[in-house]
Design an enzyme around this catalytic site. Structure first.
Site, PDB file in Angstrom:
ATOM      1  N   HIS A 130      -4.143   3.476  -3.624  1.00  0.00           N
ATOM      2  CA  HIS A 130      -3.561   4.513  -2.725  1.00  0.00           C
ATOM      3  C   HIS A 130      -4.494   5.652  -2.290  1.00  0.00           C
ATOM      4  O   HIS A 130      -4.162   6.819  -2.093  1.00  0.00           O
ATOM      5  CB  HIS A 130      -2.420   5.080  -3.396  1.00  0.00           C
ATOM      6  CG  HIS A 130      -1.000   4.166  -3.409  1.00  0.00           C
ATOM      7  ND1 HIS A 130      -0.210   4.367  -4.484  1.00  0.00           N
ATOM      8  CD2 HIS A 130      -0.657   3.277  -2.559  1.00  0.00           C
ATOM      9  CE1 HIS A 130       0.776   3.310  -4.211  1.00  0.00           C
ATOM     10  NE2 HIS A 130       0.610   2.728  -3.160  1.00  0.00           N
TER      11      HIS A 130
ATOM     12  N   ARG B  33       8.051  -2.815  -9.764  1.00  0.00           N
ATOM     13  CA  ARG B  33       7.091  -2.926 -10.666  1.00  0.00           C
ATOM     14  C   ARG B  33       7.462  -1.721 -11.730  1.00  0.00           C
ATOM     15  O   ARG B  33       7.975  -0.848 -11.489  1.00  0.00           O
ATOM     16  CB  ARG B  33       5.416  -2.496 -10.203  1.00  0.00           C
ATOM     17  CG  ARG B  33       5.109  -3.594  -9.113  1.00  0.00           C
ATOM     18  CD  ARG B  33       3.843  -3.034  -8.576  1.00  0.00           C
ATOM     19  NE  ARG B  33       3.917  -3.049  -7.338  1.00  0.00           N
ATOM     20  CZ  ARG B  33       2.873  -2.278  -6.373  1.00  0.00           C
ATOM     21  NH1 ARG B  33       2.092  -1.773  -6.822  1.00  0.00           N
ATOM     22  NH2 ARG B  33       3.222  -2.624  -5.027  1.00  0.00           N
TER      23      ARG B  33
ATOM     24  N   ARG C 286      -8.368  -2.049   6.193  1.00  0.00           N
ATOM     25  CA  ARG C 286      -8.152  -1.673   4.880  1.00  0.00           C
ATOM     26  C   ARG C 286      -8.265  -2.725   3.841  1.00  0.00           C
ATOM     27  O   ARG C 286      -8.000  -3.825   4.050  1.00  0.00           O
ATOM     28  CB  ARG C 286      -6.281  -1.163   4.717  1.00  0.00           C
ATOM     29  CG  ARG C 286      -6.108  -1.074   3.545  1.00  0.00           C
ATOM     30  CD  ARG C 286      -4.442  -1.173   3.271  1.00  0.00           C
ATOM     31  NE  ARG C 286      -4.227  -0.636   2.069  1.00  0.00           N
ATOM     32  CZ  ARG C 286      -3.325  -1.269   1.242  1.00  0.00           C
ATOM     33  NH1 ARG C 286      -2.364  -2.072   1.820  1.00  0.00           N
ATOM     34  NH2 ARG C 286      -3.004  -0.738   0.062  1.00  0.00           N
TER      35      ARG C 286
ATOM     36  N   ASN D 188      -4.505  -4.231   8.728  1.00  0.00           N
ATOM     37  CA  ASN D 188      -4.514  -4.141   7.359  1.00  0.00           C
ATOM     38  C   ASN D 188      -3.762  -5.444   7.236  1.00  0.00           C
ATOM     39  O   ASN D 188      -2.588  -5.733   7.627  1.00  0.00           O
ATOM     40  CB  ASN D 188      -3.365  -3.020   7.047  1.00  0.00           C
ATOM     41  CG  ASN D 188      -2.798  -3.103   5.611  1.00  0.00           C
ATOM     42  OD1 ASN D 188      -2.929  -4.136   5.106  1.00  0.00           O
ATOM     43  ND2 ASN D 188      -1.817  -2.205   5.251  1.00  0.00           N
TER      44      ASN D 188
ATOM     45  N   GLU E 172      -2.240   6.645   6.506  1.00  0.00           N
ATOM     46  CA  GLU E 172      -3.622   5.982   6.069  1.00  0.00           C
ATOM     47  C   GLU E 172      -4.347   5.439   7.019  1.00  0.00           C
ATOM     48  O   GLU E 172      -5.575   5.416   7.229  1.00  0.00           O
ATOM     49  CB  GLU E 172      -3.252   4.783   5.040  1.00  0.00           C
ATOM     50  CG  GLU E 172      -2.688   5.287   3.671  1.00  0.00           C
ATOM     51  CD  GLU E 172      -1.509   4.301   2.854  1.00  0.00           C
ATOM     52  OE1 GLU E 172      -0.463   4.263   3.344  1.00  0.00           O
ATOM     53  OE2 GLU E 172      -2.045   3.901   2.088  1.00  0.00           O
TER      54      GLU E 172
END
Ligand code: ADP
Length: 411
Positions: free
Chosen positions: A180, A241, A91, A7, A384
């Site tokens: 996601h 965010r 990823r 990743n 993940e």
């Protein structure tokens, strides 16, 4: 087969090496501060002490090369030779409309990924750099891309179109994509296994609440809506965010404060959310600590965070005309009983009831619903990397099988 999962971020590389014979993690780790003289490699071989190395690592190729060195190190390593790695899974954040599932990386795929750079200028370039580095360091080893967006490619048009001039979709692919996806897919699959009910029969709302946060409506195993949109800024309030705000606010503030695009971007992505509202921290643990001390802004931040999750759950129950399972996952979802309790208290009209004793759980799979709850409420730690390793293994094995069949047919 041993599968190496990568990743790659702009200045970091996270990795895990899986032995897919039993889906075990042999080692995992992280390289941070790539591009500096004091980059940090933290390597965690399974069942042994972690190792930390600090020194100059100027690019991703060097970072991955150092990781391969430590993976094969006499003392800290877990394999003898790099040739034991059968495949690499990457990823990749944005697959645009081109990718609806994981793919073997070919020259055409790389070109299509470069075409998606405009859609994810921060994320896709380091993903591509990681792919190039892995190809250089492990020539001939098959590589697979697993996209954050792919799981949401089943969203219907009514969920992914924005009500803005249609020409913006045609010209610039402005639409909702969602992110996601690997996490939502994994936890939905686990929910079906935990409950012993086929995915096809379930209406699931999964809440991925980490530093970034998104929620998905999963009907019959397919994502039909999700809260992140064109970028990972839409939807729930997050650590730094904003999530949903009136677009008019952005125009107004840019005008009044004379903000440039870069500054407005930083305001919404880095200085909003939990940290923006509380002035304390983007870390939910510190928000909860602030609340315990009676800090009113910490309370505001928590309230808005929780309220917005609840509103989305209501919306997605409406989108699916019902809900059978609600899942909490990622850092906050897995570790904050208080947040789960507050969210669930406010949606009792859906028949949601949790058991306070069962809800007292952190970082472990659990069914926290009360016996009489009409909706199962689950805590499912996300994984993940495992999804990436499984997809990689599956694609590489089926390619192997196809090539074998072709060779047999020729013979
Ligand atoms: P990322 O999106 O970077 O993968 P994580 O899934 O690790 O992030 O989630 C990070 C968030 O999880 C942080 O806001 C952190 O405060 C929160 N978190 C971790 N442990 C706890 C805890 N015990 N209680 C509340 N929040 C927690």
């Amino acid at each position: 087969m041993k599968v190496f999962v990568l990743n790659c971020g702009s200045s970091s590389v996270k990795y895990q090496l899986f032995d897919m014979d039993n889906e075990s993690v042999m080692a995992k780790g992280l390289v941070e501060r790539i591009g500096s003289d004091d980059a940090i490699l933290t390597h965690r071989p399974e069942g042994r002490q972690p190792v930390k190395q600090i020194g100059p690592i100027l690019d991703h190729t060097t970072a991955i090369s150092k990781v391969l060195t430590v993976l094969t190190h006499q003392e800290h390593g877990v394999i003898r030779d790099v040739s034991e790695i059968g495949a690499v899974g990457h990823r990749v954040v944005h697959g645009g409309e081109a990718f609806t599932g994981s793919v073997l990386i070919t020259d055409e795929v790389k070109k299509a990924l470069r075409d998606c750079i405009d859609l994810a200028p921060l994320h896709n370039p380091p993903n591509l750099t990681g792919i190039a580095a892995a190809e250089e360091l492990m020539p001939g080893v098959p590589q697979v891309a697993v996209f954050d967006t792919a799981f949401h490619s089943t969203m219907p048009r009514r969920a992914f179109l924005y009500p803005v001039p249609y020409v913006l979709y045609q010209r610039h692919k402005v639409r909702r994509y969602g992110f996601h996806g690997t996490s939502h897919r994994y936890v939905a699959g686990r929910a079906s296994e935990i409950l012993g009910r086929p995915l096809e029969d379930l209406k699931i709302i999964s809440c991925h609440l980490g530093n970034g946060a998104s929620i998905a409506a999963i009907k019959g195993g397919k994502s039909i809506d999700t809260s992140m949109g064109f970028t990972p800024l839409e939807g729930l309030m997050m650590g730094t965010r904003s999530g949903d705000v009136d677009p008019g606010v952005i125009l107004f503030v840019m005008d009044r404060e004379q903000l440039t695009l870069v500054e407005a971007n930083a305001m919404l992505n880095k200085h909003s959310g939990l940290v923006g509202l509380s002035g304390l921290s983007s870390d939910m643990r510190e928000i909860e600590a602030g609340m315990a001390q009676g800090n009113p802004r910490a309370e505001d931040a928590f309230d808005v965070y929780e309220y917005r999750i609840r509103k989305y759950i209501g919306a997605y129950a409406a989108a699916m005309n019902g809900v059978d399972v609600i899942i909490f996952t990622a850092g906050i979802g897995e570790n904050s009983p208080l947040l789960r309790q507050r969210v669930c208290e406010g949606i009792s009209f859906l028949g949601v009831r949790i058991d306070p004793a069962k809800n007292d759980v952190r970082g472990k799979e659990a069914d926290i619903s009360a016996e009489r709850s009409a909706v199962r409420v689950l805590v499912v730690p996300t994984n993940e990397e495992l999804v990436i390793a499984r997809d990689t293994m599956e694609i590489v094995s089926s390619r192997g099988a196809r090539e074998h069949a072709a060779t047999e047919a020729r013979a």
